[in-house]
Design an enzyme around this catalytic site. Structure first.
Site, PDB file in Angstrom:
ATOM      1  N   ARG A  49       0.843  -1.202   0.000  1.00  0.00           N
ATOM      2  CA  ARG A  49       0.000   0.000   0.000  1.00  0.00           C
ATOM      3  C   ARG A  49       0.879   1.253   0.000  1.00  0.00           C
ATOM      4  O   ARG A  49       2.102   1.165   0.113  1.00  0.00           O
ATOM      5  CB  ARG A  49      -0.960  -0.017   1.200  1.00  0.00           C
ATOM      6  CG  ARG A  49      -0.224  -0.314   2.501  1.00  0.00           C
ATOM      7  CD  ARG A  49      -0.864   0.236   3.701  1.00  0.00           C
ATOM      8  NE  ARG A  49      -0.883   1.683   3.669  1.00  0.00           N
ATOM      9  CZ  ARG A  49       0.199   2.439   3.899  1.00  0.00           C
ATOM     10  NH1 ARG A  49       1.378   1.924   4.183  1.00  0.00           N
ATOM     11  NH2 ARG A  49       0.090   3.754   3.840  1.00  0.00           N
ATOM     12  N   GLY A  50       0.181   2.402  -0.046  1.00  0.00           N
ATOM     13  CA  GLY A  50       0.896   3.678  -0.142  1.00  0.00           C
ATOM     14  C   GLY A  50       1.061   3.982  -1.628  1.00  0.00           C
ATOM     15  O   GLY A  50       1.481   3.115  -2.406  1.00  0.00           O
ATOM     16  N   ASP A 237      -2.405  10.909  -2.253  1.00  0.00           N
ATOM     17  CA  ASP A 237      -2.541   9.894  -3.304  1.00  0.00           C
ATOM     18  C   ASP A 237      -2.720  10.528  -4.667  1.00  0.00           C
ATOM     19  O   ASP A 237      -2.519   9.880  -5.689  1.00  0.00           O
ATOM     20  CB  ASP A 237      -3.722   8.966  -3.010  1.00  0.00           C
ATOM     21  CG  ASP A 237      -3.311   7.938  -1.982  1.00  0.00           C
ATOM     22  OD1 ASP A 237      -3.120   8.329  -0.809  1.00  0.00           O
ATOM     23  OD2 ASP A 237      -3.136   6.769  -2.363  1.00  0.00           O
ATOM     24  N   ASN A 247      -6.214  12.238  -0.066  1.00  0.00           N
ATOM     25  CA  ASN A 247      -5.375  11.431   0.831  1.00  0.00           C
ATOM     26  C   ASN A 247      -6.321  10.605   1.693  1.00  0.00           C
ATOM     27  O   ASN A 247      -7.553  10.748   1.625  1.00  0.00           O
ATOM     28  CB  ASN A 247      -4.461  12.328   1.674  1.00  0.00           C
ATOM     29  CG  ASN A 247      -3.418  11.520   2.416  1.00  0.00           C
ATOM     30  OD1 ASN A 247      -2.755  10.662   1.839  1.00  0.00           O
ATOM     31  ND2 ASN A 247      -3.267  11.740   3.716  1.00  0.00           N
ATOM     32  N   LYS A 248      -5.747   9.743   2.500  1.00  0.00           N
ATOM     33  CA  LYS A 248      -6.524   8.824   3.337  1.00  0.00           C
ATOM     34  C   LYS A 248      -7.691   9.530   4.010  1.00  0.00           C
ATOM     35  O   LYS A 248      -7.536  10.641   4.541  1.00  0.00           O
ATOM     36  CB  LYS A 248      -5.591   8.212   4.382  1.00  0.00           C
ATOM     37  CG  LYS A 248      -6.205   7.227   5.341  1.00  0.00           C
ATOM     38  CD  LYS A 248      -6.988   6.121   4.686  1.00  0.00           C
ATOM     39  CE  LYS A 248      -6.198   5.357   3.655  1.00  0.00           C
ATOM     40  NZ  LYS A 248      -7.066   4.469   2.812  1.00  0.00           N
TER      41      LYS A 248
HETATM   42  O1  MRU Z   1      -4.981   3.159   1.553  1.00  0.00           O
HETATM   43  P1  MRU Z   1      -3.520   3.453   1.797  1.00  0.00           P
HETATM   44  O2  MRU Z   1      -3.035   2.952   3.109  1.00  0.00           O
HETATM   45  O3  MRU Z   1      -2.674   3.007   0.640  1.00  0.00           O
HETATM   46  O4  MRU Z   1      -3.447   5.044   1.833  1.00  0.00           O
HETATM   47  C1  MRU Z   1      -2.193   5.648   1.919  1.00  0.00           C
HETATM   48  C2  MRU Z   1      -2.230   7.115   2.030  1.00  0.00           C
HETATM   49  O5  MRU Z   1      -3.265   7.735   2.048  1.00  0.00           O
HETATM   50  C3  MRU Z   1      -0.889   7.793   2.049  1.00  0.00           C
HETATM   51  O6  MRU Z   1      -0.979   9.029   2.704  1.00  0.00           O
HETATM   52  C4  MRU Z   1      -0.389   8.050   0.623  1.00  0.00           C
HETATM   53  O7  MRU Z   1      -0.575   6.951  -0.218  1.00  0.00           O
HETATM   54  C5  MRU Z   1       1.043   8.443   0.619  1.00  0.00           C
HETATM   55  S1  MRU Z   1       2.160   7.123   1.048  1.00  0.00           S
HETATM   56  C6  MRU Z   1       3.700   7.833   0.914  1.00  0.00           C
END
Ligand code: MRU
Length: 351
Positions: A49-50, A237, A247-248
């Protein structure tokens, strides 16, 4: 493919392994990912993820798949069609993180058919993996201008080595500040519903020796009212050219709280998270996820709501760029008035 190592993704010749992030922090289990369809599954369930890391994992998986089918005698049009269809499936695995789309464009969709070879795919995937390390370093360095000795910093989700191949984006800025001897303290939002803060950021900050306190997402307001938080830094994202960013889920609440309490609010991301075709946040696609992630703790059998209750579960929300104090990119620090004046449009202008 050359040997590549990061906190959560390893490539050794023709083998890819990921550190299963659904099992952290209690179990550190490396999973071998044999082919792109297994990678699609791993991305969907957030084992990997990320935004930066899923794009890199997808690219290495596609490159090794190309080498495999070539060794089986697949060539010409058949090779090109197979690679495009496989890339399409990887591209659809998570719709919000634009890093994934841009990386696959670079690997496949913006490549002339005659140049679409295993050699190109392997070289490009290796470069994307290694470049991310340098992008994280540059973000961490530029971010130092907004961190002061003694700061308590709020962060949301996980943006560290588990989401990149380097030291991370927002967490990279934080880690670098700590390494430089700034006495900082991090407040970690647990990040409902999948607890990337409570499970992953805590694991990373422990390993890096950065002092932190874990809080439930709904505790940040009280801490800000009490003057306990000096700034907030999050990742992204997808960043639009006007500074709006996805973002999340819960990031928008953090931004609104910071605005009300006059706490500086920053987003840190590599250029690979900026979508040059996205003028503002209205067109960013937001992934809706399974209701079980909200009804209980998905995958554990722990359910606290009526089993069939209606659920709304967007994985991300969009924060208006006007709530940003500034954006920290690998190319520098952009205060919100520079973004409003078109700094990102200029930076990402074609040519
Ligand atoms: O659903 P996830 O855990 O992949 O979400 C991740 C995020 O929202 C992060 O802030 C983003 O991807 C940046 S990771 C460097």
């Amino acid at each position: 493919m050359k040997q590549l190592n990061s906190t959560a993704l390893k490539v050794d010749q023709d083998r890819i392994s990921i550190l299963d992030q659904t099992r952290l922090p209690n179990q550190e289990i490396w999973l071998e990912i044999p082919d792109p369809d297994a990678m699609v599954g791993a991305i969907r369930r957030l084992s990997v993820r990320g935004a930066p890391l899923i794009s890199i994992a997808a690219c290495v998986s596609l490159a090794l798949h190309a080498a495999k089918i070539e060794s089986e005698g697949v060539s010409g049009d058949e090779f090109a069609i197979n690679i495009r269809e496989t890339a399409e499936r990887l591209r659809e695995s998570r719709p919000t993180a634009v890093n994934l789309m841009l990386a696959l464009d670079r690997m496949v969709f913006r490549v002339a058919p005659e140049s679409l070879s295993t050699a190109h795919l392997i070289a490009t995937a290796e470069r994307i993996f290694e470049d991310d390390l340098a992008l994280c370093e540059a973000i961490a360095t530029h971010g130092q201008q907004v961190i002061e000795d003694g700061d308590a910093i709020l962060t949301h989700c996980n943006t560290g080595g588990l989401g990149t191949t380097g030291i991370g984006t927002a967490i990279g800025v934080i880690r670098k500040a700590h390494e430089l001897g700034k006495r900082i303290h991090v407040y970690v939002d647990e990040t409902r519903p999948l607890l990337q803060g409570g499970r992953l950021t805590t694991w990373e900050l422990d390993r890096a020796g950065v002092p932190y306190t874990l809080i439930c997402d709904n505790m940040a307001a009280g801490l800000m009212r009490d003057g306990k938080i000096q700034r907030a830094i999050v990742g992204a994202d997808r960043v639009a050219l006007n500074g709006d960013f996805a973002n999340k889920t819960g990031t928008y609440s953090v931004a609104v709280l910071c605005d009300y309490h006059r706490v500086p609010f920053y987003c840190a991301a590599p250029f690979t998270t900026v979508d040059p075709e996205c003028a503002n946040g209205d067109t960013i696609p937001i992934e809706l996820r399974d209701g079980d992630e909200v009804r209980g703790f998905a995958g554990t059998g722990l359910v606290w709501s009526p089993a069939e209750c209606q659920v709304y579960n967007p994985a991300f929300d969009v924060t208006p760029g006007k709530l940003l104090t500034g954006l920290i990119l690998d190319s520098g620090y952009y205060p919100s008035d520079a973004i409003e004046a078109g700094a990102l449009t200029e930076l990402f202008a074609p040519g």
